[in-house]
Scaffold this motif. Sequence first.
Motif, PDB file in Angstrom:
ATOM      1  N   LEU A   4      77.722  37.411 -51.510  1.00  0.00           N
ATOM      2  CA  LEU A   4      78.344  37.697 -49.889  1.00  0.00           C
ATOM      3  C   LEU A   4      79.152  38.697 -49.185  1.00  0.00           C
ATOM      4  N   ILE A  75      75.586  40.386 -41.920  1.00  0.00           N
ATOM      5  CA  ILE A  75      75.772  39.672 -43.484  1.00  0.00           C
ATOM      6  C   ILE A  75      75.267  40.606 -43.963  1.00  0.00           C
ATOM      7  N   HIS A  77      73.746  40.373 -48.785  1.00  0.00           N
ATOM      8  CA  HIS A  77      73.651  39.635 -49.996  1.00  0.00           C
ATOM      9  C   HIS A  77      73.137  40.277 -50.831  1.00  0.00           C
ATOM     10  N   ALA A 106      72.984  33.548 -44.976  1.00  0.00           N
ATOM     11  CA  ALA A 106      72.809  33.590 -46.889  1.00  0.00           C
ATOM     12  C   ALA A 106      74.546  33.572 -47.298  1.00  0.00           C
ATOM     13  N   HIS A 107      73.480  32.490 -48.600  1.00  0.00           N
ATOM     14  CA  HIS A 107      74.558  31.768 -49.284  1.00  0.00           C
ATOM     15  C   HIS A 107      74.287  32.688 -50.554  1.00  0.00           C
ATOM     16  N   ASN A 108      76.049  31.829 -51.606  1.00  0.00           N
ATOM     17  CA  ASN A 108      75.641  31.884 -52.538  1.00  0.00           C
ATOM     18  C   ASN A 108      76.342  30.489 -52.881  1.00  0.00           C
ATOM     19  N   THR A 228      82.446  37.836 -51.483  1.00  0.00           N
ATOM     20  CA  THR A 228      82.891  37.293 -52.661  1.00  0.00           C
ATOM     21  C   THR A 228      84.031  37.427 -53.425  1.00  0.00           C
TER      22      THR A 228
END
Lengths: 273, 273
Positions: A4, A75, A77, A106-108, A228
């Motif tokens: 991210l 954002i 990703h 957005a997702h990790n 991240t």
Amino acid sequence: MCQLLGMNCNVPTDICFSFTGFQARGGLTDIHQDGWGIAFFEGRGCRVFLDPRPSTDSPVAELVRSYAIRSLNVIAHIRKATHGDINLENTHPFMRELWGQYWLFAHNGDLKDYAPTPGKRFRPVGSTDSERAFCQILNTLALRYPDGPPPVAELHESLRALAAEIGGFGEFNFLLSNGEVLFAHCASRLSYIIRQAPFAEAHLTDQDVTIDFNQVTTPRDRVAVIATTPLTDNERWETIAPGTLLTFRDGAPVEMQNCATRPFFRPTSCPSP
Amino acid sequence: MCQLLGMNCNVPTDICFSFTGFQARGGLTDIHQDGWGIAFFEGRGCRVFLDPRPSTDSPVAELVRSYAIRSLNVIAHIRKATHGDINLENTHPFMRELWGQYWLFAHNGDLKDYAPTPGKRFRPVGSTDSERAFCQILNTLALRYPDGPPPVAELHESLRALAAEIGGFGEFNFLLSNGEVLFAHCASRLSYIIRQAPFAEAHLTDQDVTIDFNQVTTPRDRVAVIATTPLTDNERWETIAPGTLLTFRDGAPVEMQNCATRPFFRPTSCPSP
């Protein structure tokens, strides 16, 4: 797993420097080759660039890196697929409209056996656990606040509770923004840095690139970069504690510690720390 | 006024040739300088490129023109602002999700004093009459078909009635797609061409560019291109009659004339012409 990158600023800022390092993780210095995406708010509007190809081999990424789009909230990703095929509809960030605002997500991480009861309103287009979680968040908010967004501290608390609930299914690091604020939830790994005067030089971890922020800023600029893992090797990044939701506005986290334990707290009546 | 361009195909096709001529109308051969946008379906996913700058002076348009994105359904728009400022949130095409499908919409025309009662679900982000009309369409469809899309002939009839109703406020030419079919409504000006075997050469009206479609097609390909005014000067374009809604699928209009007068008609019981 994925990576991210988020940016939240008090003046429209380009993300070219950070994106240069981040892009390298999509196949060059790291293994996240299953597509990438980046979304920029400009006013109330949004530009979303998505590509299921690796970011190191994407003409769209080249455009983004060289075309300085200035934004208050970004954002990005890069994807290492765990759930869902490698295709455009499974590429983050995802976008929906709620309350007349665009929302980006957005997702990790990896949510195991996450199959919430489908909401009536927001439905996933693709097949990722991530988009299911995003729709679940928006369906919950839309039901709870049908007429418009609540004060930011109340929204923060609702999102914190939702993040904890969905996080019960696995790793749930995410970035979420409506163009005014940027929410960053750390489940396992997420760091940030605030850049403000006095500015200094920064050197990327993933590419041999240095920038002197004195040359490209004014003394009032403030920029928060969330990633991240740290993108530079000569600056001090803050590690966000697992289980924490931060709300960034104007380039810094909003102080809500004293409010966070009270449900639906209004910021106007929040005592000073 | 604005200019519309749509493409609907039976195999994923790039729009580079048509876009070359269309792009010239954004400031070079015509006056539509107030931004442009193009959106491509790829599978269930969508790529949307928006730029409030003139398309003839846009690095994003250059990328689109040179990077052959193949798609079954494309909607593009160049803008001459009549309602709403020139900014990103007012740039077409607009996108929303309904029934787990993305929907894209672009409008040419001018709706006077169009202020429908705001729906609970889809709300405009920008300030154009066009986005208000799009939200009105989706709010009506979502209320009428809460669980999922009806058969295409029924959807066609609902949209035809909605187009007539909204068209009471002014000029309402539009393109609308969910990635499976492309709806084209002509209020005043809209033309289309079907390209299929035997293929021939085509020459643009707005640029001195020729393509021999024999070189880039297979005998089974079929492509419908829809535009405000014809893009080529050596092919025969069909003028769509004002007040007509056409539904394109697999590169040709779906025959629904015999069904169109019956409300909520199911295609399975539609008599052959």
